[in-house]
Design a protein around this motif. Structure first.
Motif, PDB file in Angstrom:
ATOM      1  N   GLN A   1      57.651  13.192 -33.410  1.00  0.00           N
ATOM      2  CA  GLN A   1      58.424  12.879 -34.609  1.00  0.00           C
ATOM      3  C   GLN A   1      59.922  12.829 -34.313  1.00  0.00           C
ATOM      4  OE1 GLN A   1      57.051  15.811 -37.408  1.00  0.00           O
ATOM      5  NE2 GLN A   1      55.010  14.891 -37.570  1.00  0.00           N
ATOM      6  N   GLN A   2      60.389  13.674 -33.385  1.00  0.00           N
ATOM      7  CA  GLN A   2      61.795  13.637 -33.012  1.00  0.00           C
ATOM      8  C   GLN A   2      62.146  12.309 -32.344  1.00  0.00           C
ATOM      9  OE1 GLN A   2      64.761  16.144 -33.153  1.00  0.00           O
ATOM     10  NE2 GLN A   2      65.167  13.956 -33.189  1.00  0.00           N
ATOM     11  N   LEU A   3      61.298  11.867 -31.423  1.00  0.00           N
ATOM     12  CA  LEU A   3      61.532  10.588 -30.748  1.00  0.00           C
ATOM     13  C   LEU A   3      61.476   9.429 -31.736  1.00  0.00           C
ATOM     14  CD1 LEU A   3      59.494  11.235 -27.470  1.00  0.00           C
ATOM     15  CD2 LEU A   3      61.981  10.966 -27.652  1.00  0.00           C
ATOM     16  N   TYR A   4      60.589   9.525 -32.715  1.00  0.00           N
ATOM     17  CA  TYR A   4      60.506   8.492 -33.755  1.00  0.00           C
ATOM     18  C   TYR A   4      61.819   8.425 -34.546  1.00  0.00           C
ATOM     19  CZ  TYR A   4      58.515   5.603 -37.467  1.00  0.00           C
ATOM     20  OH  TYR A   4      58.263   4.585 -38.336  1.00  0.00           O
ATOM     21  N   GLN A   5      62.356   9.584 -34.889  1.00  0.00           N
ATOM     22  CA  GLN A   5      63.602   9.621 -35.662  1.00  0.00           C
ATOM     23  C   GLN A   5      64.753   9.010 -34.887  1.00  0.00           C
ATOM     24  OE1 GLN A   5      64.031  10.458 -38.938  1.00  0.00           O
ATOM     25  NE2 GLN A   5      61.801  10.439 -38.838  1.00  0.00           N
ATOM     26  N   TRP A   6      64.751   9.149 -33.588  1.00  0.00           N
ATOM     27  CA  TRP A   6      65.815   8.584 -32.776  1.00  0.00           C
ATOM     28  C   TRP A   6      65.644   7.086 -32.536  1.00  0.00           C
ATOM     29  CZ3 TRP A   6      65.762  12.995 -28.553  1.00  0.00           C
ATOM     30  CH2 TRP A   6      66.492  14.089 -29.041  1.00  0.00           C
TER      31      TRP A   6
END
Length: 456
Positions: A166-171
């Protein structure tokens, strides 16, 4: 400009070397310095364009930068054609008319200070976002952690991968998501920089859905290195070859079933197993018939170092990655090369160049391969669904997406010694029939597979 300068310098220094004025080592050193300076100049122009938010100026610099990385790795010249943002948009618009699929080209450009995300659409202005929180120091460890949480065996029954996903998606995705929705994009073609080329994009998660549940996904080394002509593969002649036994590697007992399923689905097909799976036989078959799809069910490894370290295993020999272009598949032409049992060294720059550059180096339009070695039964599940979906899906990336969704939703699973699918059951070989009932919904089983080269 770089090619003219470096070529002239090489010619001059080589002539001096022949006359005995300088050593061969001096020639090599001078060429290295010239190449390094050119790369630095290109990087500086790219950074300046991105800092100004000038996407039309940045796109040719991105393309040139990454093209040279692949040229340096494969020791070849892919040509010196330039490509503009406007030309890319025109191609995406043409593909939309032909296929009904609206594709966005997404550049992910990692840097010391930020991640730059650039999206180009079939129509309208491009979008550029700078994500300072995703600088290399923060981004690269997250990418490594993501792959590890997906592939380490003890994590395959839990959702430990979700926070980093989810962190990579947000970036990488969230900053442009509103633009993707506004333009009704349904296909994402990623062109990414160092450290991101083996990122399992399909498993990025927005908190509710995986990325693959919303978009068909493909990855390319550079747009200028991609064959953008479209061809429907509904009835494409298919050559399926593979091995279930190996002298020095783990067996692949599901391969005979895999080849049988493919030849049943692809009516114009031939299959060859074990002793018949030789490089000589492959070349002989291609001389007899122009197969549009080549499926190789065998071990393939993308390793650190030179392309000669990476290979595809045949029955009696290894085909090194630096040798693969000599097969002349571009003359057939081959629309799709499938490697169904791949493994790529995690976090290695050379290995990711070999993987991401597979299609262009092989001389094929597209390749379907896996980022890590997926279980034999998991590979069989994915491939059986992919070929069925390929008969109806408008593009290759959509066929892969449908197969991946069938797995993550539990529509394809192992049960009572059989592979259960939406269209029927497939009996597993004796070596796998005793495998306990198992869901294949964890992204370890499906997110490794990706289309490299043209997603169309």
């Amino acid at each position: 400009m770089k090619l003219i300068v470096s070529s002239s310098m090489s010619f001059l220094l080589a002539a001096i070397y022949i006359l005995g004025s300088v050593s061969k080592e001096s020639v090599i050193a001078a060429e290295t310095i010239a190449t390094s300076r050119t790369a630095q100049s290109t990087a500086a122009r790219l950074e300046a364009a991105l800092k100004r938010g000038n996407v039309p100026a940045a796109v040719p610099q991105i393309e040139t930068t990454w093209e040279r990385q692949y040229e340096g790795y494969f020791k070849t010249n892919f040509g010196d054609r330039s490509v503009s943002q406007r030309e890319i948009s025109a191609v995406l618009a043409r593909i939309a008319r032909l296929t009904g699929k609206r594709t966005a080209l997404v550049y992910l450009i990692p840097g010391k200070q930020q991640l730059d995300v650039v999206a180009i659409f079939p129509d309208g202005k491009p979008v550029h976002k700078r994500i300072p929180q995703a600088n290399n120091q923060a981004l690269q460890p997250k990418v490594k952690e993501f792959r590890q949480t997906l592939t380490i065996p003890r994590f395959r029954s839990n959702t430990r991968y979700l926070p980093v996903s989810q962190q990579l998606y947000q970036w990488a995705i969230a900053p442009i998501e509103a633009d993707l929705k506004a333009r009704k994009i349904d296909t994402l073609m990623f062109c990414v920089g160092v450290g991101l080329r083996t990122l399992p994009l399909a498993a990025l998660h927005d908190g509710r859905q995986f990325l693959v549940e919303k978009y068909s996904i493909g990855r390319i080394p550079a747009f200028k290195l991609t064959d953008t002509l479209y061809a429907n593969l509904k009835n494409a002649p298919t050559l399926a070859m593979g091995a279930s036994e190996f002298a020095n590697q783990n067996p692949l007992p599901a391969v005979p079933v895999e080849l049988s399923v493919i030849t049943e689905i692809q009516r114009q097909s031939r299959a060859f197993l074990n002793q018949a799976f030789t490089l000589a036989n492959l070349q002989n078959q291609l001389r007899q018939q122009p197969f549009r799809i080549i499926h190789l069910a065998t071990h393939a490894n993308f390793q650190s170092g030179a392309p000669s370290n990476s290979y595809v295993q045949f029955w009696n020999t290894r085909l090194q990655l630096n040798q693969i272009r000599r097969l002349g598949w571009y003359r057939v032409p081959v629309e799709l090369l499938v490697l169904s049992a791949c493994e790529t060294a995690i976090g290695d720059r050379e290995a990711e160049l070999g993987f991401a550059g597979l299609a262009v180096q092989a001389g094929v339009k597209s390749a379907l391969a896996s980022l890590w070695f997926v279980s034999d039964e998991g590979t069989l599940a994915l491939m059986s669904e992919f070929y069925r979906d390929l008969r109806t899906a408008p593009i290759k990336a959509e066929a892969l997406r449908q197969a991946q969704i069938a797995m993550l939703k539990g529509q394809v699973r192992l049960e009572n010694g059989q592979l259960r699918t939406p269209t029927g059951n497939i009996k597993l070989p004796p070596e796998l029939a005793q495998v306990s009932n198992r869901s294949l919904s964890h992204p370890y089983y499906w997110s490794a597979f990706t289309v490299v080269g043209s997603p169309w």
